[in-house]
Write an enzyme that holds these catalytic residues in place. Structure first.
Site, short mmCIF file in Angstrom:
data_model
loop_
_atom_site.label_atom_id
_atom_site.label_comp_id
_atom_site.label_asym_id
_atom_site.label_seq_id
_atom_site.Cartn_x
_atom_site.Cartn_y
_atom_site.Cartn_z
N LYS A 82 0.83 -1.20 0.00
CA LYS A 82 0.00 0.00 0.00
C LYS A 82 0.87 1.26 0.00
O LYS A 82 2.08 1.20 0.21
CB LYS A 82 -0.92 0.01 1.23
CG LYS A 82 -1.74 -1.25 1.41
CD LYS A 82 -2.64 -1.54 0.23
CE LYS A 82 -3.85 -0.66 0.23
NZ LYS A 82 -4.85 -1.09 -0.77
N HIS A 100 -1.13 4.97 -5.96
CA HIS A 100 -2.39 5.66 -6.23
C HIS A 100 -2.20 7.16 -6.50
O HIS A 100 -2.89 8.00 -5.93
CB HIS A 100 -3.38 5.47 -5.06
CG HIS A 100 -3.63 4.03 -4.75
ND1 HIS A 100 -4.26 3.19 -5.65
CD2 HIS A 100 -3.33 3.28 -3.66
CE1 HIS A 100 -4.33 1.97 -5.11
NE2 HIS A 100 -3.77 2.00 -3.92
#
Ligand SMILES: NC(=O)c1ccc[n+]([C@@H]2O[C@H](COP(=O)([O-])OP(=O)(O)OC[C@H]3O[C@@H](n4cnc5c(N)ncnc54)[C@H](O)[C@@H]3O)[C@@H](O)[C@H]2O)c1
Length: 387
Positions: A82, A100
């Protein structure tokens, strides 16, 4: 070419137990000649990695302190799953994780600018591609697997709780942990759910899986077969290309698991009007694709994403059919962290093994080119390296 040291971060994101390296892949990297360091995982069960430190140690990896990547030598390759915790410090290492920040997500500029500001590089896992342009590693299979599992749970719950109570959060099923230790635990529990539902309904549920040939779809089909519910319509492009939705076959199945990759506007698979059909059996929709806020969402009967602690949203439907619940969780593989990490890491392994040749290996060259292109789109251009 010398072997770079691989440094696996301890992530500590709440309720996320997956990891990019596993003891299995760490051992294969060690056997190939890579030094592998693994940060000790937080001990709080809400933040800990599913693989215990001792499992990595047994595989031959060297355990190092949590967050020690921050002060590690510049030539380490820092591997995680992540995004990094929010901060503004420049980043000097080479990183492999899902950041992201390439699709202009909120705050992308700050996230991305940290790498060039420190002279670091980002190889974003979401965009690692093989020579055919296909992603080298993704979590889709276990998204479909867990999505179908929650669909079964919901079907059984509805039958055994006819007062309309919603399915409780999955942590209540697994002594407060919020995830399943392994697939065996999940399947055993689901077989009990199927038996409980079958006792009331007098039959097992029928399903329609859309996108059945894809990653998520094959996971959904496998789960349904493993728990003994093999009456499945396995649809993909051949079944939808010559006929526009809404499709009566969806309404006439107990469960609908949507796993398509939406690449263009298409007519809805199911809509509120079609749900009025007197032939409706459909009582659970699991929208694994989760195009919830997309204006072309092919399942325009709900508009929120659900969560593991509140997995379903009810749809108000006219007529005398059964109640209808939708599951639309956008991080389904987190509920099966061991197997989903193993599958992801195994798919990533050939690329990881090529890290020593990353200046020539196409997968890493492609990732670096993309990083440079995205950095150029930062407001004001690529920031200068801070000294
Ligand atoms: N909810 C989650 O946690 C989660 C996790 C991973 C992926 N996803 C999402 O799931 C979706 C599918 O991902 P994937 O990796 O399985 O993709 P994929 O490309 O492997 O599979 C998609 C399948 O859908 C089929 N398809 C596309 N349009 C169709 C149509 N109109 N009719 C019938 N079939 C159609 C394709 O032929 C393909 O077989 C993506 O939107 C992805 O973002 C969700």
């Amino acid at each position: 070419m010398s072997f770079p040291t691989l440094h696996a971060r301890a992530e500590g994101k709440p309720f996320e137990h997956r990891s990019c390296l596993t003891p299995t892949t760490a051992k294969k990297l060690l056997d190939a000649g890579y030094p592998v360091l693994v940060e000790r995982s937080p001990t709080d069960p809400n933040y800990s990695r599913i693989f215990k430190d001792a499992e990595f140690e047994k595989a031959g990896a060297t355990l190092v302190d949590t967050n020690s990547w921050e002060t590690a030598p510049d030539d380490r390759i820092v591997i995680g799953l992540k995004e990094l915790p929010e901060a503004d410090s420049p980043l000097k290492h080479t990183f492999v994780h899902f950041a992201h920040c390439y699709k202009q997500q909120g705050g992308w500029e700050q996230v991305l600018a940290r790498f060039p500001r420190g002279g670091g590089t980002l190889y974003d896992l979401e965009f690692l591609q093989d020579s055919t342009g296909r992603r080298v590693a993704a979590f889709g299979y276990h998204a479909g697997f867990v999505g179908a599992a929650l669909a079964i749970k919901t079907w059984s719950w509805q039958l055994t709780h006819p007062n309309g109570e919603p399915l409780p959060g999955i942590e209540t099923f697994t002594d407060g942990r919020g995830y399943y230790n392994n697939e065996t635990e999940l399947i055993a529990q689901l077989k009990e759910d199927v038996a409980a539902g079958e006792k009331v309904a007098g039959r097992k549920p029928t399903s329609l899986v859309l996108g059945a040939l894809g990653r998520c779809g094959s996971g959904a089909v496998d789960l349904l077969e493993k728990v003994g519910c093999p009456e499945i319509k396995k649809w993909d492009l051949p079944e939808t290309k010559d006929r526009e939705g809404p499709y009566p076959e969806i309404i006439e199945s107990d469960l609908f698991v949507n796993c398509i990759y939406l690449s263009k506007p298409i007519p809805p698979f199911v809509n509120l009007e079609s749900l009025k059909s007197p032939n409706r059996k459909l009582s659970v929709v699991c929208d694994v694709s989760c195009d919830t806020t997309n204006p072309h969402n092919p399942i325009p009967i709900y508009n929120i994403n659900t969560t593991f602690d509140k997995p379903t949203v009810e749809v108000s439907v006219e007529g005398n059919g059964p109640r209808l619940s939708v599951i639309s969780i956008d991080h389904l593989p987190s509920a099966l962290p061991r197997e989903s990490s193993e599958a992801f890491s195994d798919a990533l392994l050939p690329s990881l093994l090529a890290l020593k040749d990353r200046t020539t290996a196409p997968v890493w060259q492609g990732a670096e080119k993309l990083f440079n292109e995205k950095s150029e789109t930062l407001p004001g251009g690529v920031p200068a390296k801070e000294v």
